[in-house]
Write an enzyme that holds these catalytic residues in place. Structure first.
Site: not given
Length: 428
Positions: A133, A130, A191, A12, A206
């Protein structure tokens, strides 16, 4: 000139990269000062290649990563496969081959980021991430550049869209955790195994990365305490609303006098706090600093185009540095020795939901137990009940993690009380 890139994976997010390169060509070429083209795309097998071609994707697909790593014309490798392996091996080999790497792989960076950054440094190449997070929110580069002169004291974040979608349904519409999870899975937000999202693991990954950029400390994933939303009950949600709070799964990184504290946990946020209004699958990062004060960065934390936008921004930055011959600098150059906070210095108010027999003596005993650890109450509620047991709801004044551990241990050891839930309370 033309700078050639290769994509590892074509899911995706990866398919959003060529879309942006095509749809925003003029601006990208001006920013990069070079044309960027997708030279090769790694796919799992020939069946996947056939499926992608049938869907109208006309790229140079390869099934052997060596066709990319051995291609001297490819300058940048973009890893968007996810998971730890084989991504770690492929990224390591790409860096060793002198290729710059862009990735969105937060799991890998949180666990093996130090090692990969060292490989990049040893080989004089760039490693940018980048998109790892908060997806489309440009938070990492903002922390590096816009906060370069400022001292950050705390970072709070709603960092996982799946859990935030679920909490929004539980708070706004009174759904149970089970109903919210079922809908999140049906919509493709969660999921089939939702553990990473609902138990705070994804947000903790993160938090590891944010700690590096905001505070210059590379903490281990194991140093980020994490607790998820699976234990939150409708009763907790109702009490929070009655007391003027909204429950969110919040990442909290703060610097105390003894060092850095990082955790992810369900948190009671005052309804007027900016993070309390972050709903659905959106993400937000709230920064407290001595210069700017309070600022918040809000946007989609996932999705094809938002995440691909951050990925392409990294590609542009590397291409521009290649042009300016300044390539090889670390994505984040702020670095300090890791110093973890002592439990005595990590302070917050807390919510306790406690079950006990319905006697006046138990209320007195509960007060005495908290007072024995020098913890006072801001609020205490005893909902009416026809049962033989009752539930005490306590919101404490500010207490330390050390006091929290002691109070929790005494409640657990007592014959009278059973802890149903404990959550952090912000701004109590």
């Amino acid at each position: 000139m033309t700078v050639k890139i290769a994509l590892l994976g074509f899911g995706t997010v990866a398919s959003g990269v060529p879309f942006l390169l095509k749809e925003n060509t003029e601006k990208i070429v001006q920013a990069a000062q070079d044309e960027i083209v997708v030279a090769k795309v790694l796919v799992r097998n020939e069946e996947e290649e056939s499926r992608l071609r049938a869907a109208g994707h006309d790229y140079h697909f390869v099934t052997d990563v060596n066709e990319i790593l051995d291609d001297s014309e490819i300058a940048i490798v973009v890893e968007l496969m996810g998971r730890i392996e084989p991504a770690k091996t492929f990224i390591t080999r790409a860096l060793q081959a002198g290729k710059h790497v862009v990735t969105a792989n937060k799991d890998l960076l949180a666990v093996h980021g130090s090692e990969l950054r060292q490989v990049a440094s040893d080989n004089g190449v760039s490693l940018y991430y980048e998109a790892a997070v908060a997806g489309g929110i440009p938070i990492l580069r903002t922390l590096v550049n816009s906060f370069a002169s400022d001292k950050i004291t705390r970072v709070l974040g709603v960092l996982n869209g799946t859990s935030n979608f679920m909490m929004t349904k539980m708070v706004d519409e009174g759904w149970t955790y089970e109903d919210a999870l079922k809908t999140a899975q049906e919509l493709g937000y969660a999921e089939s195994d939702p553990t990473n999202d609902v138990e705070g693991i994804d947000a903790a990954y993160k938090a590891v990365i944010l700690s590096q950029f905001a505070f210059g400390m590379t903490i281990d994933f194991e140093n980020v305490a994490h607790k998820g939303i699976s234990g939150i009950t409708p009763e907790d949600v109702a009490v929070a609303q009655k007391l003027g709070y909204v429950i969110k799964l919040v990442g909290d990184i703060q610097e105390t006098r003894s060092g850095l504290s990082a955790e992810v946990s369900p948190t009671f946020l005052p309804k007027n706090h900016p993070l309390a209004s972050i709903n659905g699958v959106m993400n937000a990062v709230f920064v407290e600093s001595i210069g700017i004060g309070e600022s918040m960065f809000y946007g989609p934390g996932a999705g094809q185009k938002p995440t691909a936008t951050s990925v392409v921004a990294d590609i542009i930055r590397i291409v521009r540095r290649l042009k300016d011959r300044t390539v090889g600098k670390a994505f984040n150059e702020f670095s300090r020795p890791v110093q973890l906070a002592a439990p005595e210095d990590v302070k917050s108010a807390y919510y306790f939901s406690i079950e006990a027999d319905k006697t006046s003596e138990n209320l007195l005993r509960l007060v005495e137990l908290f007072n024995s650890e020098q913890v006072s109450f801001k609020q205490i509620v005893q909902p009416t009940s026809e049962e033989e047991t009752t539930r005490f709801v306590v919101v404490t004044d500010v207490m330390s993690k050390a006091q929290l551990d002691q109070v929790s241990a005494k409640l657990t050891e007592s014959a009278e009380f059973r802890i149903l839930n404990t959550f952090k309370v912000l701004g109590a």
